[in-house]
Design an enzyme around this catalytic site. Structure first.
Site, PDB file in Angstrom:
ATOM      1  CG  HIS A 308      -0.266  -5.743 -16.059  1.00  0.00           C
ATOM      2  ND1 HIS A 308      -1.546  -7.324 -16.627  1.00  0.00           N
ATOM      3  CD2 HIS A 308      -1.146  -5.225 -16.032  1.00  0.00           C
ATOM      4  CE1 HIS A 308      -1.869  -6.408 -17.092  1.00  0.00           C
ATOM      5  NE2 HIS A 308      -2.354  -5.018 -16.667  1.00  0.00           N
ATOM      6  CG  ASP A 364      -0.969   2.351 -13.024  1.00  0.00           C
ATOM      7  OD1 ASP A 364      -1.455   3.288 -14.078  1.00  0.00           O
ATOM      8  OD2 ASP A 364      -1.517   1.303 -13.053  1.00  0.00           O
TER       9      ASP A 364
HETATM   10  N1  CMC Z   1       7.542  -5.387  -7.172  1.00  0.00           N
HETATM   11  C1  CMC Z   1       7.992  -6.379  -6.365  1.00  0.00           C
HETATM   12  N2  CMC Z   1       7.624  -7.783  -6.876  1.00  0.00           N
HETATM   13  C2  CMC Z   1       6.983  -7.945  -7.542  1.00  0.00           C
HETATM   14  C3  CMC Z   1       5.626  -6.784  -8.034  1.00  0.00           C
HETATM   15  C4  CMC Z   1       6.804  -5.849  -7.865  1.00  0.00           C
HETATM   16  N3  CMC Z   1       5.903  -5.304  -8.523  1.00  0.00           N
HETATM   17  N4  CMC Z   1       5.148  -7.592  -8.779  1.00  0.00           N
HETATM   18  C5  CMC Z   1       5.349  -8.742  -8.849  1.00  0.00           C
HETATM   19  N5  CMC Z   1       6.143  -9.562  -7.940  1.00  0.00           N
HETATM   20  C6  CMC Z   1       6.553 -10.605  -7.538  1.00  0.00           C
HETATM   21  C7  CMC Z   1       6.166 -11.409  -6.517  1.00  0.00           C
HETATM   22  O1  CMC Z   1       6.680 -11.139  -5.035  1.00  0.00           O
HETATM   23  C8  CMC Z   1       6.114 -12.593  -6.647  1.00  0.00           C
HETATM   24  O2  CMC Z   1       7.211 -12.963  -6.916  1.00  0.00           O
HETATM   25  P1  CMC Z   1       7.622 -14.739  -6.255  1.00  0.00           P
HETATM   26  O3  CMC Z   1       7.427 -15.079  -7.170  1.00  0.00           O
HETATM   27  O4  CMC Z   1       8.973 -14.827  -6.045  1.00  0.00           O
HETATM   28  O5  CMC Z   1       6.721 -14.836  -5.249  1.00  0.00           O
HETATM   29  C9  CMC Z   1       6.241 -12.993  -8.190  1.00  0.00           C
HETATM   30  O6  CMC Z   1       6.471 -11.191  -8.794  1.00  0.00           O
HETATM   31  C10 CMC Z   1       4.884 -13.104  -9.046  1.00  0.00           C
HETATM   32  O7  CMC Z   1       3.746 -12.030  -8.622  1.00  0.00           O
HETATM   33  P2  CMC Z   1       2.644 -12.357  -7.918  1.00  0.00           P
HETATM   34  O8  CMC Z   1       1.851 -10.848  -6.922  1.00  0.00           O
HETATM   35  O9  CMC Z   1       2.296 -13.503  -8.132  1.00  0.00           O
HETATM   36  O10 CMC Z   1       1.667 -11.359  -9.516  1.00  0.00           O
HETATM   37  P3  CMC Z   1       0.193 -11.453  -9.662  1.00  0.00           P
HETATM   38  O11 CMC Z   1      -0.118 -11.476 -10.987  1.00  0.00           O
HETATM   39  O12 CMC Z   1      -0.855 -11.986  -8.728  1.00  0.00           O
HETATM   40  O13 CMC Z   1       0.112  -9.270  -9.425  1.00  0.00           O
HETATM   41  C11 CMC Z   1       0.635  -7.484  -9.602  1.00  0.00           C
HETATM   42  C12 CMC Z   1       0.238  -8.571 -10.894  1.00  0.00           C
HETATM   43  C13 CMC Z   1      -0.060  -5.819 -11.300  1.00  0.00           C
HETATM   44  C14 CMC Z   1      -0.467  -6.952  -8.887  1.00  0.00           C
HETATM   45  C15 CMC Z   1       1.672  -6.721  -9.396  1.00  0.00           C
HETATM   46  O14 CMC Z   1       3.254  -7.012 -10.402  1.00  0.00           O
HETATM   47  C16 CMC Z   1       1.547  -5.648  -8.712  1.00  0.00           C
HETATM   48  O15 CMC Z   1       1.748  -5.180  -6.903  1.00  0.00           O
HETATM   49  N6  CMC Z   1       2.230  -4.585  -8.735  1.00  0.00           N
HETATM   50  C17 CMC Z   1       2.409  -3.791  -8.057  1.00  0.00           C
HETATM   51  C18 CMC Z   1       1.045  -2.508  -8.432  1.00  0.00           C
HETATM   52  C19 CMC Z   1       1.161  -1.970  -9.648  1.00  0.00           C
HETATM   53  O16 CMC Z   1       1.596  -1.946 -10.035  1.00  0.00           O
HETATM   54  N7  CMC Z   1      -0.569  -2.164 -10.124  1.00  0.00           N
HETATM   55  C20 CMC Z   1      -0.751  -1.929 -11.089  1.00  0.00           C
HETATM   56  C21 CMC Z   1      -1.233  -3.113 -12.133  1.00  0.00           C
HETATM   57  S1  CMC Z   1      -0.909  -2.786 -14.227  1.00  0.00           S
HETATM   58  C22 CMC Z   1      -2.724  -1.174 -14.290  1.00  0.00           C
HETATM   59  C23 CMC Z   1      -4.321  -1.582 -13.523  1.00  0.00           C
HETATM   60  O17 CMC Z   1      -3.781  -2.521 -13.738  1.00  0.00           O
HETATM   61  O18 CMC Z   1      -5.236  -1.446 -13.005  1.00  0.00           O
END
Ligand code: CMC
Length: 425
Positions: A308, A364
């Protein structure tokens, strides 16, 4: 209030600028950079808005490090166990919980505006039988502005309130109608004698030939899930509603923009993506393979329902949802996907990759399993999120429109395109 300032110095020109720091009730203070460009000739650059507060708001607070969430100061754990979804809607919109009479009046208003305009039914026929309900909802909600033209004065608080009531009342009707269209059944009219959640279940599962007997376990589960998804401060879809609304467009158009944004798998579409992922994993034995894929930087696969932007601890909503999942599955029978989900969570939480990046299950992760147990089809998972988040979106829109200092949202950019050139011909 402490008088705090931040001084920035440009290493190139030696010029300094003093920026005021504004306190927050909770959470990080903010640095007011409003005069930065005028005085300094620089813009801030913050892709994904990771360090940017886009507005002031008094609606919802979340502490990502502690895993805390409050609506109008009330912890989500108390709201989920002591209030109904409609009480929470009243709270979000008005700032205070209703007393008994206020609640009765509010409930009556909401439950007596549940019909959607008859002409909207014809819109459904314009969509292919297999259209995704989110695509249909984006179009239908946007079109609502054409049905309620007499109450679209955004500067009139009463018009804004009537619109909020209409949206809260009609969103379940629209969502259920989209579903009925997709399975070729006649739409079911709402029943105002039922609860908000019970009425939604009725419109989803009853047919003109057969009444649907509402199970209190299912009704309660839906109601709590709606509470947990009702608001989440400046998330992508809420920020979209605010940005769209900042131009002065009508609220139906702004909410339609929010629905479009919510659909994405990184946001509200994640609940659908989680279920697809669990099905893809198929058995507990395959989990390690998928964990490895999620960690592989050359593989776009991510563990859906994990991570998140703000929570760097357990999402408090995920904890509550796990409790509902246990109750629902106790009644509706075991689901092999639940075993995969539990094991996946155990393995990921012990894995260094997820620990270092503070990736925990989010809201989720388990919600899809509950919906599946309740026979809600996968394509309806994100529409369920829309029903819940409508009150959050419209409350944020109202807060923004009520602000006398409202300005159209207009971010700037760092231009990295070509320098000026001439067409050669
Ligand atoms: N699986 C594997 N690696 C992950 C994941 C994941 N679900 N989420 C983040 N990472 C890794 C990412 O690759 C990065 O690694 P590194 O630092 O080595 O490059 C690190 O963790 C930070 O990730 P980020 O993409 O910079 O983080 P963000 O804050 O931009 O993204 C997120 C947040 C929710 C989009 C992401 O965690 C994600 O894509 N999760 C899966 C989708 C999901 O479950 N979304 C629902 C969110 S809650 C409900 C809502 O908001 O509606």
């Amino acid at each position: 209030m402490i008088d705090r300032k931040v001084t920035l110095t440009d290493s190139l020109t030696g010029k300094s600028v003093e920026l005021p720091v504004l306190d927050a009730t909770y959470g990080d203070a903010v640095m007011d950079i409003g005069k930065l460009n005028k005085e300094f000739g620089l813009f801030t650059y913050d892709p994904g808005f990771v360090s940017t507060a886009s507005c002031e708001s008094a609606i919802t607070y979340l502490d990502g490090e502690k895993g805390e969430l409050m609506y109008r100061g009330y912890p989500i754990e108390q709201l989920a166990t002591k209030c109904s979804f409609l009480e929470v809607c009243y709270l979000l919109w008005n700032g205070e919980l209703p007393n008994k009479n206020e609640y009765i009046e509010f409930r009556n208003i909401i439950m007596h505006h549940t019909l959607m305009h008859e002409t909207l039914r014809m819109f459904l026929d314009g969509f292919r039988y297999d259209a995704h309900p989110m695509a249909m909802m984006t179009g239908i909600v946007g079109s609502m502005a054409s049905f309620y033209q007499d109450k679209l004065d955004i500067n009139d608080p009463e018009h804004r309130m009537i619109t909020a009531h209409r949206l809260i009342s009609k969103m379940p009707t629209i969502a259920a109608a989209c579903y009925k269209h997709s399975i070729g059944q006649p739409i079911m009219y709402p029943r105002n004698d039922l609860s908000y959640a019970g009425n939604f279940l009725h419109m989803m599962f009853a047919t003109p030939c057969k009444e649907y007997i509402i199970d209190p376990v299912a009704e309660e589960a839906i109601d709590v899930l709606l509470i947990l998804h009702a608001d989440h401060e400046q998330n992508a879809s809420t920020s979209t509603v605010r940005l769209a609304g900042s131009s002065g467009t009508n609220p139906f158009a702004a909410i339609a923009a929010g629905i479009a944004c919510l659909w994405g798998p990184a946001h509200g579409g994640a609940n659908e993506a989680v279920l697809k992922m669990l099905n893809q994993i198929g058995t507990v034995d395959n989990i390690d393979k998928f964990i490895a894929k999620a960690k592989d930087k050359d593989d776009p696969f991510r563990l859906m329902g994990f991570g998140h932007r703000v929570y760097k601890n357990f999402d408090p909503r995920a904890k509550l949802i796990k409790g509902i999942a246990d109750k629902v599955l106790a009644k509706y029978g075991d689901d092999p996907l639940m075993h995969i989900a539990i094991r996946l969570e155990e393995i990921a939480l012990k894995d260094q990759y997820f620990i270092e990046r503070k990736l925990y299950p989010n809201v989720d992760f388990y919600s899809g399993i509950i919906y599946k147990a309740l026979k809600i089809p996968v394509t309806m998972f994100t529409p369920m999120f829309v029903i819940a988040r409508t009150i959050g979106w419209i409350t944020h829109w109202n807060e923004m429109i009520s602000d006398p200092n409202l300005k159209i949202g207009r971010p700037r950019q760092r231009y990295i395109g070509p320098t000026e050139r001439d067409i050669k011909k």
